[in-house]
Design a protein around this motif. Structure first.
Motif, PDB file in Angstrom:
ATOM      1  N   SER A   1       0.826  -1.200   0.000  1.00  0.00           N
ATOM      2  CA  SER A   1       0.000   0.000   0.000  1.00  0.00           C
ATOM      3  C   SER A   1       0.865   1.257   0.000  1.00  0.00           C
ATOM      4  O   SER A   1       0.536   2.246  -0.652  1.00  0.00           O
ATOM      5  CB  SER A   1      -0.930   0.002   1.212  1.00  0.00           C
ATOM      6  N   LYS A   2       2.020   1.212   0.722  1.00  0.00           N
ATOM      7  CA  LYS A   2       2.932   2.354   0.713  1.00  0.00           C
ATOM      8  C   LYS A   2       3.507   2.562  -0.682  1.00  0.00           C
ATOM      9  O   LYS A   2       3.625   3.690  -1.158  1.00  0.00           O
ATOM     10  CB  LYS A   2       4.061   2.136   1.722  1.00  0.00           C
TER      11      LYS A   2
ATOM     12  N   ASN B   1       2.213   1.564  -3.629  1.00  0.00           N
ATOM     13  CA  ASN B   1       1.174   2.037  -4.539  1.00  0.00           C
ATOM     14  C   ASN B   1       0.846   3.507  -4.317  1.00  0.00           C
ATOM     15  O   ASN B   1       0.535   4.236  -5.256  1.00  0.00           O
ATOM     16  CB  ASN B   1      -0.097   1.194  -4.378  1.00  0.00           C
ATOM     17  N   ASN B   2       0.918   3.938  -3.065  1.00  0.00           N
ATOM     18  CA  ASN B   2       0.595   5.330  -2.756  1.00  0.00           C
ATOM     19  C   ASN B   2       1.587   6.295  -3.403  1.00  0.00           C
ATOM     20  O   ASN B   2       1.255   7.443  -3.686  1.00  0.00           O
ATOM     21  CB  ASN B   2       0.579   5.543  -1.240  1.00  0.00           C
TER      22      ASN B   2
ATOM     23  N   LYS C   1       1.239   6.024  -7.679  1.00  0.00           N
ATOM     24  CA  LYS C   1       0.109   6.706  -8.316  1.00  0.00           C
ATOM     25  C   LYS C   1       0.395   8.182  -8.610  1.00  0.00           C
ATOM     26  O   LYS C   1      -0.406   8.858  -9.244  1.00  0.00           O
ATOM     27  CB  LYS C   1      -1.162   6.556  -7.481  1.00  0.00           C
TER      28      LYS C   1
ATOM     29  N   ASP D   1      -6.308   7.288  -9.165  1.00  0.00           N
ATOM     30  CA  ASP D   1      -7.223   6.559  -8.293  1.00  0.00           C
ATOM     31  C   ASP D   1      -6.645   5.186  -7.946  1.00  0.00           C
ATOM     32  O   ASP D   1      -6.071   4.499  -8.802  1.00  0.00           O
ATOM     33  CB  ASP D   1      -8.576   6.401  -8.982  1.00  0.00           C
ATOM     34  N   ASP D   2      -6.770   4.781  -6.686  1.00  0.00           N
ATOM     35  CA  ASP D   2      -6.193   3.513  -6.214  1.00  0.00           C
ATOM     36  C   ASP D   2      -6.657   2.328  -7.045  1.00  0.00           C
ATOM     37  O   ASP D   2      -5.851   1.464  -7.425  1.00  0.00           O
ATOM     38  CB  ASP D   2      -6.568   3.274  -4.746  1.00  0.00           C
ATOM     39  N   GLN D   3      -7.957   2.254  -7.327  1.00  0.00           N
ATOM     40  CA  GLN D   3      -8.490   1.102  -8.056  1.00  0.00           C
ATOM     41  C   GLN D   3      -7.972   1.071  -9.490  1.00  0.00           C
ATOM     42  O   GLN D   3      -7.663   0.002 -10.027  1.00  0.00           O
ATOM     43  CB  GLN D   3     -10.028   1.132  -8.052  1.00  0.00           C
TER      44      GLN D   3
ATOM     45  N   LEU E   1      -5.101   2.297 -10.490  1.00  0.00           N
ATOM     46  CA  LEU E   1      -3.692   1.911 -10.407  1.00  0.00           C
ATOM     47  C   LEU E   1      -3.540   0.397 -10.275  1.00  0.00           C
ATOM     48  O   LEU E   1      -2.759  -0.229 -11.009  1.00  0.00           O
ATOM     49  CB  LEU E   1      -3.035   2.599  -9.206  1.00  0.00           C
ATOM     50  N   ILE E   2      -4.291  -0.208  -9.359  1.00  0.00           N
ATOM     51  CA  ILE E   2      -4.187  -1.656  -9.134  1.00  0.00           C
ATOM     52  C   ILE E   2      -4.598  -2.425 -10.384  1.00  0.00           C
ATOM     53  O   ILE E   2      -3.939  -3.377 -10.798  1.00  0.00           O
ATOM     54  CB  ILE E   2      -5.056  -2.066  -7.924  1.00  0.00           C
TER      55      ILE E   2
END
Length: 386
Positions: free
Chosen positions: A2-3, A5-6, A9, A62-64, A66-67
């Motif tokens: 999560s770190k 990906n943050n 992005k 956006d997180d989604q 990116l994933i």
């Protein structure tokens, strides 16, 4: 993760992102640090500082999105497929300073090398990766990644039901590949012990006499007499054969480039919906084949099915429905024909086996891509051949 990906992005590559994490820095702290702090206290290079300060003030992806983007690309550069580097960065196809567009369609995963090429302009235009090339590469690579489970299932023979296995052709292929000795399968010992197969690999004809079976439908009888074992024995033997040669996805052969280079003799599999016709006449060694086929713009593919080797009454019924099958075969012929006053390419394939797959393709996008990107270039195929 999560770190990581943050930071990703914001358009920072994963190597630099990991370096930032190792120094216990966050996006908010990066925004508040000066160039001097970043250089003297945290030992970032001038290039890294420029990237950090340029990117941290962007609107984050956006997180989604990116994933989804990373997973669809297998965390790999869409251009070089990881050959140049296993590092990656999220690139805006239309540059962020122009578009401020963080939508999925405007993003692509690149390695640092190809990311630099995508940003080259002016005198570097000849070496630049263009917007069109980026979109095409992304489309093809994501399709490739999405179909990995299908390819794996095809190679491993992950089938729910085997509706057809041409025993004679499989044995012919096995002899061609393995010469004098046909390899054993996990069923060979039991079939030999029960006297169901001969040393040649053929089904023992005494089986039909013993149980009053129709010798012209050698696989269509009760499982208690050994039909299921025989079906899976010959299918496993087919997989052993195909494991020694190049097995292509038929979709990868249905393009002008492959057709011009020549696909006759290629071993291939196809996963998708096909049309067929149930064989209703008396089945014997002289029976005409029935046909499975599908059409796309400019292309017709057909498999000639010997009704002797359909494995059950249910399989006979299913062939007449619009079914999704996985079909293993060898390309026998490619020719130009005229059908309904239209020039098309007819491809004839010898089928070794087909059945109901446990793993499917998203067929609609593939057909759309073929129609949109390849339909015009098929005209060149006709022109070149004439």
């Amino acid at each position: 993760m999560s770190k990581l990906n943050n930071i990703l992005k914001y358009g920072i590559d994963n190597n630099l992102a990991n370096k930032i994490i190792s120094k216990n820095l966050s996006i908010s702290s990066l925004k508040n640090l000066s160039q001097r702090n970043l250089k003297e206290d945290y030992k970032f290079s001038d290039v890294e500082i420029r990237i950090i300060q340029e990117r941290v003030n962007r609107q984050p992806i956006d997180d989604q999105i990116l994933i989804e983007l990373l997973e669809n690309s297998a965390y790999t550069c869409n251009i070089c497929k990881g050959v140049k580097s296993d590092a990656y960065i999220i690139h805006h196809i239309i540059h962020y300073n122009i578009s401020q567009d963080n939508s999925y369609d405007n993003l692509v995963v690149l390695c640092p090398n190809d990311h630099e090429l995508a940003h080259r302009e002016g005198e570097y235009l000849a070496k630049q990766i263009t917007e069109k090339q980026l979109r095409s590469a992304k489309n093809k690579w994501e399709r490739y990644i999405s179909e990995i489970p299908v390819r794996k299932a095809a190679i491993e023979g992950n089938i729910n039901d085997i509706d057809y296995i041409n025993v004679n052709r499989v044995l012919e292929l096995a002899l061609q590949i393995f010469k004098d000795e046909i390899p054993d399968t996990s069923y060979t010992h039991r079939l030999t012990f029960n006297n169901l197969i001969l040393p040649t690999g053929q089904i023992n004809p005494e089986l039909y006499e013993r149980y009053s079976l129709n010798k012209n439908t050698p696989l269509k009888f009760f499982a208690m007499y050994g039909s299921t074992m025989l079906i899976y024995h010959y299918f496993e033997l087919l997989l052993k054969c195909l494991s020694t040669i190049e097995l292509c996805d038929l979709d990868d052969l249905l393009n002008p480039t492959s057709l011009k280079e020549g696909i006759i003799g290629k071993y291939c599999y196809y996963v998708g919906g096909v049309y067929g016709k149930q064989y209703r006449g008396e089945i014997n060694k002289d029976s005409e084949p029935t046909i499975l086929h599908f059409k796309r713009k400019k292309i017709k593919v057909k498999w000639l099915i010997d009704p002797m080797f359909i494995t059950s009454t249910t399989a006979s019924w299913r062939i007449a429905r619009r079914m999704i099958f996985i079909i293993y075969g060898k390309v026998l012929d490619v020719k130009k024909i005229e059908e309904n006053q239209q020039k098309i390419i007819e491809i004839t394939i010898r089928p070794y086996a087909y059945g109901i797959p446990n793993c499917y393709k998203d067929r609609v996008p593939i057909i759309r891509r073929v129609n949109e990107s390849d339909s015009d270039s098929f005209e060149e195929y006709f022109d070149d051949k004439e």
